[in-house]
Enzyme design. Structure first.
Site, PDB file in Angstrom:
ATOM      1  N   TYR A  15     -58.393 -20.504   1.657  1.00  0.00           N
ATOM      2  CA  TYR A  15     -59.354 -21.683   0.941  1.00  0.00           C
ATOM      3  C   TYR A  15     -59.819 -21.690   1.469  1.00  0.00           C
ATOM      4  CZ  TYR A  15     -62.889 -24.482  -1.272  1.00  0.00           C
ATOM      5  OH  TYR A  15     -63.478 -24.995  -2.162  1.00  0.00           O
ATOM      6  N   ASP A  39     -67.511 -29.751  -8.178  1.00  0.00           N
ATOM      7  CA  ASP A  39     -67.636 -30.182  -5.986  1.00  0.00           C
ATOM      8  C   ASP A  39     -68.879 -30.920  -6.262  1.00  0.00           C
ATOM      9  OD1 ASP A  39     -68.026 -30.557  -3.246  1.00  0.00           O
ATOM     10  OD2 ASP A  39     -66.482 -28.652  -3.307  1.00  0.00           O
TER      11      ASP A  39
END
Lengths: 128, 128
Positions: A15, A39
């Site tokens: 990631y 996020d």
């Protein structure tokens, strides 16, 4: 069954690497069906594949480097600290979020929540 | 209303300091009524004041030092990395969890979840 520590570490490492210089498709491959992304914390939670793709597509093509600093894994979940530097011209924009993720038994991400705020961001010249 | 960044930072700093050398009463003062504690992630969630007190009471009287390394705050929530060293005789047991907390509008802790595992623990001699 919870994902193994090794599987989670592999996904987290991938990631961070792919956020910096992967394609949107490569990043999306890390997410399970039905995954959610928040996020930063406090923003609207992205609950569809299209909404998550839209979020990561904004990163594609940027000149970025990332480094994973600390990873804590317990019971099929992880919290990790990493630094992401975005280079635009002579300026380097640095954020160092703590991301919290849950995973399915295959080590795919089922949820991601990113702790950071503008107060944490750092803007410096390339030589800094 | 969400707690201010300053109020959260104050609570987090106090928490880390008191985990090391505070009393159970001082630690309990940081928690809101109805707070929950999951430490480590995957363990049974403590949902009563008595259960939370029992958890922190085990720390009281230990010779410990703690240091807050990184704090990320967003939308009335925080994730932070700290190191807790417990000295027992000549041996130092170190854990460095990432804790995730939510707060009420007064900056009191409403939930705490601690990411760490035995795989993260470090045991060394006092001179290490």
């Amino acid at each position: 069954m919870t994902a193994s520590r090794e599987a989670i570490l592999e996904t987290v490492s991938a990631y961070v690497r792919l956020v910096a210089d992967g394609t949107t498709d490569e990043l999306m491959d890390l997410f399970a069906e039905g995954a959610t992304v928040e996020d930063p914390i406090g923003s609207e939670v992205r609950t569809t594949r299209a909404a998550i793709r839209e979020f990561y597509a904004t990163l594609e093509g940027l000149e970025q480097t990332a480094e994973l600093s600390v990873v804590k894994i317990a019971d099929g979940q992880a919290a990790f600290l990493f630094e992401l530097v975005t280079h635009i011209g002579e300026t380097a924009y640095t954020i160092a979020p703590i991301d919290v993720m849950t995973f399915n038994e295959d080590g795919k991400i089922t949820s991601m929540r990113a702790f950071w705020s503008d107060a944490d961001a750092h803007i410096g010249s390339k030589s800094a």
